[in-house]
Design an enzyme around this catalytic site. Structure first.
Site, PDB file in Angstrom:
ATOM      1  N   THR A  86      37.188 -25.004  13.954  1.00 30.46           N
ATOM      2  CA  THR A  86      37.045 -24.091  12.806  1.00 30.46           C
ATOM      3  C   THR A  86      38.333 -24.137  11.979  1.00 30.46           C
ATOM      4  O   THR A  86      39.427 -24.355  12.535  1.00 30.46           O
ATOM      5  CB  THR A  86      36.813 -22.633  13.256  1.00 30.46           C
ATOM      6  OG1 THR A  86      37.827 -22.277  14.194  1.00 30.46           O
ATOM      7  CG2 THR A  86      35.452 -22.437  13.884  1.00 30.46           C
ATOM      8  N   TYR A 147      32.497 -24.658   7.903  1.00 30.34           N
ATOM      9  CA  TYR A 147      31.861 -24.689   9.231  1.00 30.34           C
ATOM     10  C   TYR A 147      30.341 -24.543   9.107  1.00 30.34           C
ATOM     11  O   TYR A 147      29.578 -25.294   9.738  1.00 30.34           O
ATOM     12  CB  TYR A 147      32.461 -23.569  10.081  1.00 30.34           C
ATOM     13  CG  TYR A 147      32.011 -23.520  11.514  1.00 30.34           C
ATOM     14  CD1 TYR A 147      32.618 -24.316  12.492  1.00 30.34           C
ATOM     15  CD2 TYR A 147      30.992 -22.650  11.918  1.00 30.34           C
ATOM     16  CE1 TYR A 147      32.208 -24.250  13.824  1.00 30.34           C
ATOM     17  CE2 TYR A 147      30.595 -22.580  13.251  1.00 30.34           C
ATOM     18  CZ  TYR A 147      31.208 -23.374  14.192  1.00 30.34           C
ATOM     19  OH  TYR A 147      30.804 -23.303  15.511  1.00 30.34           O
TER      20      TYR A 147
HETATM   21  P1  NAD Z   1      36.676 -24.969  22.065  1.00 28.46           P
HETATM   22  O1  NAD Z   1      37.612 -24.832  20.910  1.00 28.46           O
HETATM   23  O2  NAD Z   1      36.916 -24.167  23.304  1.00 28.46           O
HETATM   24  O3  NAD Z   1      36.561 -26.501  22.493  1.00 28.46           O
HETATM   25  C1  NAD Z   1      36.384 -27.486  21.527  1.00 28.46           C
HETATM   26  C2  NAD Z   1      36.461 -28.842  22.165  1.00 28.46           C
HETATM   27  O4  NAD Z   1      36.358 -29.820  21.126  1.00 28.46           O
HETATM   28  C3  NAD Z   1      37.795 -29.091  22.884  1.00 28.46           C
HETATM   29  O5  NAD Z   1      37.540 -29.777  24.104  1.00 28.46           O
HETATM   30  C4  NAD Z   1      38.549 -30.022  21.932  1.00 28.46           C
HETATM   31  O6  NAD Z   1      39.409 -30.934  22.597  1.00 28.46           O
HETATM   32  C5  NAD Z   1      37.402 -30.756  21.286  1.00 28.46           C
HETATM   33  N1  NAD Z   1      37.773 -31.298  19.990  1.00 28.46           N
HETATM   34  C6  NAD Z   1      38.210 -30.646  18.886  1.00 28.46           C
HETATM   35  N2  NAD Z   1      38.466 -31.521  17.903  1.00 28.46           N
HETATM   36  C7  NAD Z   1      38.196 -32.762  18.398  1.00 28.46           C
HETATM   37  C8  NAD Z   1      38.269 -34.064  17.877  1.00 28.46           C
HETATM   38  N3  NAD Z   1      38.691 -34.304  16.626  1.00 28.46           N
HETATM   39  N4  NAD Z   1      37.915 -35.105  18.670  1.00 28.46           N
HETATM   40  C9  NAD Z   1      37.493 -34.888  19.941  1.00 28.46           C
HETATM   41  N5  NAD Z   1      37.399 -33.661  20.491  1.00 28.46           N
HETATM   42  C10 NAD Z   1      37.754 -32.616  19.731  1.00 28.46           C
HETATM   43  O7  NAD Z   1      35.238 -24.693  21.456  1.00 28.46           O
HETATM   44  P2  NAD Z   1      33.907 -24.102  22.106  1.00 28.46           P
HETATM   45  O8  NAD Z   1      33.839 -22.674  21.768  1.00 28.46           O
HETATM   46  O9  NAD Z   1      33.718 -24.560  23.500  1.00 28.46           O
HETATM   47  O10 NAD Z   1      32.842 -24.821  21.140  1.00 28.46           O
HETATM   48  C11 NAD Z   1      32.174 -26.021  21.473  1.00 28.46           C
HETATM   49  C12 NAD Z   1      31.142 -26.322  20.401  1.00 28.46           C
HETATM   50  O11 NAD Z   1      30.223 -25.238  20.288  1.00 28.46           O
HETATM   51  C13 NAD Z   1      31.751 -26.502  19.019  1.00 28.46           C
HETATM   52  O12 NAD Z   1      31.044 -27.512  18.328  1.00 28.46           O
HETATM   53  C14 NAD Z   1      31.518 -25.164  18.350  1.00 28.46           C
HETATM   54  O13 NAD Z   1      31.462 -25.282  16.951  1.00 28.46           O
HETATM   55  C15 NAD Z   1      30.175 -24.792  18.946  1.00 28.46           C
HETATM   56  N6  NAD Z   1      29.892 -23.357  18.920  1.00 28.46           N
HETATM   57  C16 NAD Z   1      30.720 -22.487  19.562  1.00 28.46           C
HETATM   58  C17 NAD Z   1      30.410 -21.132  19.524  1.00 28.46           C
HETATM   59  C18 NAD Z   1      31.254 -20.121  20.227  1.00 28.46           C
HETATM   60  O14 NAD Z   1      30.954 -18.922  20.087  1.00 28.46           O
HETATM   61  N7  NAD Z   1      32.266 -20.491  20.988  1.00 28.46           N
HETATM   62  C19 NAD Z   1      29.284 -20.692  18.836  1.00 28.46           C
HETATM   63  C20 NAD Z   1      28.467 -21.608  18.195  1.00 28.46           C
HETATM   64  C21 NAD Z   1      28.790 -22.944  18.258  1.00 28.46           C
END
Ligand code: NAD
Length: 240
Positions: A86, A147
């Site tokens: 994000t 996003y």
């Molecule tokens: P997080 O920030 O805990 O983990 C994100 C992961 O993505 C990490 O392992 C990081 O190393 C990896 N990452 C980031 N940029 C990268 C890149 N350029 N290349 C390779 N890896 C990369 O996030 P999360 O909360 O576990 O979210 C995971 C997914 O779920 C994301 O796509 C997020 O948008 C989506 N999502 C999360 C939520 C939430 O509430 N947490 C809600 C809806 C969707």
């Protein structure tokens, strides 16, 4: 022989839960990650799942790392496009870089990983691609034009690629999580988070493994007739 699965952003948060769940289901899992080398090493030591660092927004890096993983572990049958970032801010304050970086990683990453793996799945007649979208790609969210656009794009990407894979045994589906208890949500200021939780009918955040169970379904043999679909896992916050 075990099928091979790559989970992007697979060493922490939702991605870690997905990697572990796929491992439990008998897949040989490779976890990609973007940044924290020490955390990834600890993940690999804890789980036995190898981790590979590259930027999913980098097209060439996706191609050559997927080729290397295929040479090491075997042909890639499953890709879970989970990596995401994000860079929140209202439009009038958002820089072009904040816009571009979110599009490059969140949406571009799905294209790059599909380019690297979909042709092989298509040739072998079996594959599963699962893209992690978001409730905010379905409903929009204040301060997240980048996003929300990228996540909404993921849902369109999923439906289009599903049509290309259908005849070849390759399914392409998406999950739209609501708010999940991970580092990404920990970055939301507490008063904002309280207001968000108040709007979730189930009355709490999701746990990461509740999202991972959706991935388990889409990647199973039984789900061969399910493609182009989006599973909302959001505690009833948005019924789409
Ligand atoms: P997080 O920030 O805990 O983990 C994100 C992961 O993505 C990490 O392992 C990081 O190393 C990896 N990452 C980031 N940029 C990268 C890149 N350029 N290349 C390779 N890896 C990369 O996030 P999360 O909360 O576990 O979210 C995971 C997914 O779920 C994301 O796509 C997020 O948008 C989506 N999502 C999360 C939520 C939430 O509430 N947490 C809600 C809806 C969707």
């Amino acid at each position: 022989m075990a099928r091979i699965a790559i989970v992007t952003g697979g060493t922490r948060g939702i991605g870690e839960a997905i990697s572990l769940t796929l491992q439990e289901q008998g897949f040989t899992v490779a976890a990609n990650y973007g940044g924290n080398i020490e955390a990834a090493k600890a993940f690999t030591a804890r789980t036995g799942i190898p981790s590979y660092r590259w930027d999913v927004g980098d097209h060439e890096a996706c191609i050559h790392n997927c080729n290397d993983i295929a040479a090491e572990l075997g042909p890639i049958d499953v890709v879970v496009n989970n990596a995401g970032i994000t860079r929140d801010g209202v439009l009038h304050k958002m820089s072009f870089d904040d816009w571009n970086e979110v599009m490059r990683i969140n949406l571009g990453g799905c294209f790059n990983m599909a380019k690297a793996t979909f042709p092989g799945m298509r040739e072998r007649g079996w594959g599963r691609i699962v893209n992690i979208g978001s409730i905010n790609g379905q409903a929009g969210q204040y301060g997240q034009v980048n996003y929300a656009a990228a996540k909404s794009g993921i849902h369109g990407f999923t439906k289009a690629l599903a049509q290309e894979g259908a005849k070849f045994g390759v399914t392409v589906n998406a999950i739209a999580p609501g708010y999940v208890d991970t580092d990404m949500v920990a970055a939301v200021p507490a008063p904002v988070l309280e207001k968000i939780v108040a709007k979730i009918p189930v009355g709490r955040l999701a746990q990461a493994n509740e999202i991972a169970r959706g991935v388990t379904f889409f990647t199973s043999e039984d789900a061969g007739f399910v493609t182009g679909s989006t599973m909302s896992i959001n505690g009833g916050q948005h019924m789409y």
